[in-house]
Write an enzyme that holds these catalytic residues in place. Sequence first.
Site, PDB file in Angstrom:
ATOM      1  N   CYS A  29       0.839  -1.210   0.000  1.00 31.56           N
ATOM      2  CA  CYS A  29       0.000   0.000   0.000  1.00 31.56           C
ATOM      3  C   CYS A  29       0.873   1.259   0.000  1.00 31.56           C
ATOM      4  CB  CYS A  29      -0.903  -0.049   1.230  1.00 31.56           C
ATOM      5  SG  CYS A  29      -1.717   1.503   1.652  1.00 31.56           S
ATOM      6  N   CYS A  32       0.185   3.829   2.726  1.00 34.14           N
ATOM      7  CA  CYS A  32       0.624   3.272   4.019  1.00 34.14           C
ATOM      8  C   CYS A  32       2.119   3.513   4.213  1.00 34.14           C
ATOM      9  CB  CYS A  32       0.358   1.770   4.081  1.00 34.14           C
ATOM     10  SG  CYS A  32      -1.367   1.300   3.957  1.00 34.14           S
TER      11      CYS A  32
END
Length: 104
Positions: A29, A32
Amino acid sequence: MKSIKDTEFESEVLNSSTPVLVDFWAEWCGPCRQLGPILEEVAGEMGEKVKIIKMNIDEAPETPTKFGVRGIPTMILFKDGKQAATKVGSLPKSKLVEWLEGEI
Protein backbone atom coordinates in the site's frame (compact mmCIF):
# COMPACT_ATOMS: atom_id res chain seq x y z
CA MET A 1 7.10 2.00 17.09
CA LYS A 2 6.14 -1.60 17.54
CA SER A 3 4.54 -4.03 15.08
CA ILE A 4 2.17 -6.60 16.53
CA LYS A 5 0.21 -9.68 15.43
CA ASP A 6 -3.35 -10.71 16.32
CA THR A 7 -2.12 -12.68 19.35
CA GLU A 8 -0.56 -9.56 20.92
CA PHE A 9 -3.51 -7.21 20.34
CA GLU A 10 -5.21 -7.72 23.69
CA SER A 11 -2.06 -7.29 25.80
CA GLU A 12 -0.59 -4.40 23.79
CA VAL A 13 -3.75 -2.45 22.95
CA LEU A 14 -6.82 -3.42 24.93
CA ASN A 15 -4.99 -3.76 28.26
CA SER A 16 -2.89 -0.59 27.84
CA SER A 17 -3.30 2.19 30.39
CA THR A 18 -2.03 4.64 27.73
CA PRO A 19 -4.09 5.55 24.63
CA VAL A 20 -2.96 3.41 21.68
CA LEU A 21 -3.08 4.37 18.02
CA VAL A 22 -3.13 1.27 15.80
CA ASP A 23 -2.07 1.76 12.19
CA PHE A 24 -3.53 -0.96 9.98
CA TRP A 25 -1.34 -1.14 6.88
CA ALA A 26 0.19 -3.41 4.23
CA GLU A 27 3.56 -3.57 2.48
CA TRP A 28 1.96 -3.15 -0.97
CA CYS A 29 0.00 0.00 0.00
CA GLY A 30 1.64 3.24 -1.23
CA PRO A 31 -0.20 5.63 1.13
CA CYS A 32 0.62 3.27 4.02
CA ARG A 33 4.34 3.51 3.24
CA GLN A 34 4.04 7.33 3.09
CA LEU A 35 2.36 7.39 6.49
CA GLY A 36 5.02 5.21 8.19
CA PRO A 37 7.72 7.88 8.63
CA ILE A 38 5.11 10.42 9.75
CA LEU A 39 3.92 8.03 12.46
CA GLU A 40 7.54 7.44 13.53
CA GLU A 41 8.02 11.20 14.01
CA VAL A 42 4.72 11.61 15.87
CA ALA A 43 5.55 8.63 18.13
CA GLY A 44 8.86 10.29 19.03
CA GLU A 45 7.30 13.69 19.67
CA MET A 46 4.22 12.58 21.62
CA GLY A 47 6.24 10.18 23.77
CA GLU A 48 4.26 8.93 26.74
CA LYS A 49 0.96 10.55 25.70
CA VAL A 50 0.12 7.89 23.13
CA LYS A 51 1.53 4.53 22.08
CA ILE A 52 1.65 3.95 18.31
CA ILE A 53 1.49 0.39 17.03
CA LYS A 54 1.48 -1.00 13.50
CA MET A 55 -0.49 -4.04 12.33
CA ASN A 56 0.22 -5.50 8.91
CA ILE A 57 -3.20 -6.69 7.69
CA ASP A 58 -1.60 -9.46 5.61
CA GLU A 59 0.18 -10.89 8.67
CA ALA A 60 -2.63 -10.23 11.17
CA PRO A 61 -5.98 -10.58 9.38
CA GLU A 62 -8.28 -11.26 12.37
CA THR A 63 -8.05 -7.94 14.21
CA PRO A 64 -8.71 -5.61 11.24
CA THR A 65 -11.73 -7.73 10.30
CA LYS A 66 -13.04 -7.55 13.87
CA PHE A 67 -12.87 -3.74 13.84
CA GLY A 68 -14.35 -3.32 10.35
CA VAL A 69 -11.19 -2.13 8.59
CA ARG A 70 -12.12 -2.01 4.90
CA GLY A 71 -9.51 0.35 3.46
CA ILE A 72 -5.93 1.06 4.38
CA PRO A 73 -4.27 2.91 5.89
CA THR A 74 -6.78 2.95 8.72
CA MET A 75 -5.80 4.33 12.12
CA ILE A 76 -7.90 3.46 15.14
CA LEU A 77 -7.33 5.11 18.50
CA PHE A 78 -8.09 2.96 21.53
CA LYS A 79 -8.58 4.41 25.02
CA ASP A 80 -9.17 2.24 28.08
CA GLY A 81 -9.51 -0.81 25.85
CA LYS A 82 -12.28 0.75 23.72
CA GLN A 83 -12.30 2.04 20.16
CA ALA A 84 -12.38 5.84 20.56
CA ALA A 85 -11.76 7.31 17.08
CA THR A 86 -10.95 6.24 13.53
CA LYS A 87 -9.25 7.88 10.54
CA VAL A 88 -9.03 6.29 7.10
CA GLY A 89 -6.36 7.38 4.65
CA SER A 90 -3.02 9.10 4.96
CA LEU A 91 -2.79 12.46 6.73
CA PRO A 92 -0.14 15.16 6.77
CA LYS A 93 1.74 15.23 10.06
CA SER A 94 0.09 18.46 11.25
CA LYS A 95 -3.42 17.03 10.73
CA LEU A 96 -2.49 13.75 12.39
CA VAL A 97 -1.09 15.50 15.48
CA GLU A 98 -4.12 17.83 15.63
CA TRP A 99 -6.51 14.85 15.43
CA LEU A 100 -4.62 12.87 18.08
CA GLU A 101 -4.35 15.77 20.50
CA GLY A 102 -8.07 16.40 20.16
CA GLU A 103 -8.83 12.76 21.01
CA ILE A 104 -6.40 11.87 23.83
